[in-house]
Design a protein around this motif. Sequence first.
Motif, short mmCIF file in Angstrom:
data_model
loop_
_atom_site.label_atom_id
_atom_site.label_comp_id
_atom_site.label_asym_id
_atom_site.label_seq_id
_atom_site.Cartn_x
_atom_site.Cartn_y
_atom_site.Cartn_z
N LEU A 182 0.83 -1.20 0.00
CA LEU A 182 0.00 0.00 0.00
C LEU A 182 0.87 1.25 0.00
O LEU A 182 1.78 1.39 0.83
N ARG A 183 0.58 2.13 -0.92
CA ARG A 183 1.22 3.45 -0.98
C ARG A 183 0.11 4.45 -1.23
O ARG A 183 -0.49 4.46 -2.31
N LEU A 184 -0.19 5.26 -0.22
CA LEU A 184 -1.33 6.16 -0.29
C LEU A 184 -0.92 7.58 0.06
O LEU A 184 -0.69 7.90 1.23
N PRO A 185 -0.81 8.47 -0.94
CA PRO A 185 -0.50 9.87 -0.65
C PRO A 185 -1.64 10.51 0.16
O PRO A 185 -2.81 10.27 -0.11
N LEU A 186 -1.27 11.31 1.13
CA LEU A 186 -2.27 12.00 1.95
C LEU A 186 -3.19 12.85 1.07
O LEU A 186 -4.39 12.93 1.31
N ALA A 187 -2.63 13.45 0.03
CA ALA A 187 -3.44 14.27 -0.88
C ALA A 187 -4.54 13.44 -1.54
O ALA A 187 -5.63 13.96 -1.80
N ASP A 188 -4.29 12.15 -1.78
CA ASP A 188 -5.33 11.29 -2.36
C ASP A 188 -6.44 10.98 -1.37
O ASP A 188 -7.59 10.83 -1.75
N VAL A 189 -6.08 10.89 -0.10
CA VAL A 189 -7.09 10.61 0.93
C VAL A 189 -8.12 11.74 0.96
O VAL A 189 -9.32 11.50 1.09
N TYR A 190 -7.63 12.98 0.84
CA TYR A 190 -8.51 14.14 0.96
C TYR A 190 -8.92 14.74 -0.38
O TYR A 190 -9.59 15.78 -0.41
N ASP A 191 -8.56 14.08 -1.46
CA ASP A 191 -8.95 14.56 -2.79
C ASP A 191 -10.48 14.60 -2.90
O ASP A 191 -11.17 13.71 -2.43
N ASP A 192 -10.99 15.65 -3.50
CA ASP A 192 -12.42 15.81 -3.73
C ASP A 192 -13.23 15.89 -2.44
O ASP A 192 -14.35 15.39 -2.35
N THR A 193 -12.62 16.47 -1.40
CA THR A 193 -13.34 16.75 -0.16
C THR A 193 -13.23 18.24 0.14
O THR A 193 -12.46 18.96 -0.49
N ASP A 194 -14.00 18.69 1.10
CA ASP A 194 -13.94 20.09 1.53
C ASP A 194 -12.97 20.30 2.69
O ASP A 194 -12.88 21.38 3.24
N VAL A 195 -12.25 19.25 3.06
CA VAL A 195 -11.31 19.32 4.19
C VAL A 195 -10.04 20.02 3.72
O VAL A 195 -9.47 19.67 2.68
N ALA A 196 -9.59 20.98 4.51
CA ALA A 196 -8.41 21.75 4.16
C ALA A 196 -7.17 21.20 4.88
O ALA A 196 -7.28 20.68 5.98
N PRO A 197 -6.00 21.33 4.24
CA PRO A 197 -4.76 20.95 4.93
C PRO A 197 -4.56 21.78 6.18
O PRO A 197 -5.12 22.88 6.31
N LEU A 198 -3.76 21.26 7.09
CA LEU A 198 -3.43 22.05 8.28
C LEU A 198 -2.71 23.30 7.85
O LEU A 198 -1.80 23.25 7.02
N ALA A 199 -3.10 24.41 8.41
CA ALA A 199 -2.44 25.68 8.10
C ALA A 199 -1.28 25.88 9.06
O ALA A 199 -1.41 25.63 10.26
N LEU A 200 -0.18 26.30 8.53
CA LEU A 200 0.95 26.64 9.38
C LEU A 200 0.70 28.00 10.00
O LEU A 200 0.33 28.95 9.31
#
Length: 131
Positions: free
Chosen positions: A106-124
């Motif tokens: 299994l190789r799963l980029p985090l960006a793929d997990v949240y692709d096509d969602t309204d969830v935003a990356p953590l802001a620095l």
Amino acid sequence: MRLAVQNDFHYTYPDVMVSCDPSDRRDPLLIRQPVLIVEVLSPSTAEYDRSRKFNQYKKIPSLRHYILVSQTAWVLEWFRRDDMGQWIYTVLSDPADVLEIPDLNLRLPLADVYDDTDVAPLALISAPEHP
């Protein structure tokens, strides 16, 4: 699918499960030997998924990977059992992070997990600049 945490006593319904045990193919609605469990956290279940439920899952001898997926930010928490039976905790939260589990291929980029969602990356949060 239903997970038999303790046969004839305690069952749960994880969001995602993977089993490599051929005996789990016999019943199309029940898994007994998961190697991977994924739970998507919600405000009402997050504490239970992290504590009591995980403590029960730890008793499943086949379980090697437990993953918690946040619904509020790009955060994936990965618990993996090593060869000594110890649980190792890893947090993936950078958009470039990749979950890699070689034993499951299994190789799963985090960006793929949240692709096509309204969830935003953590802001620095940067420190305020001083004049």
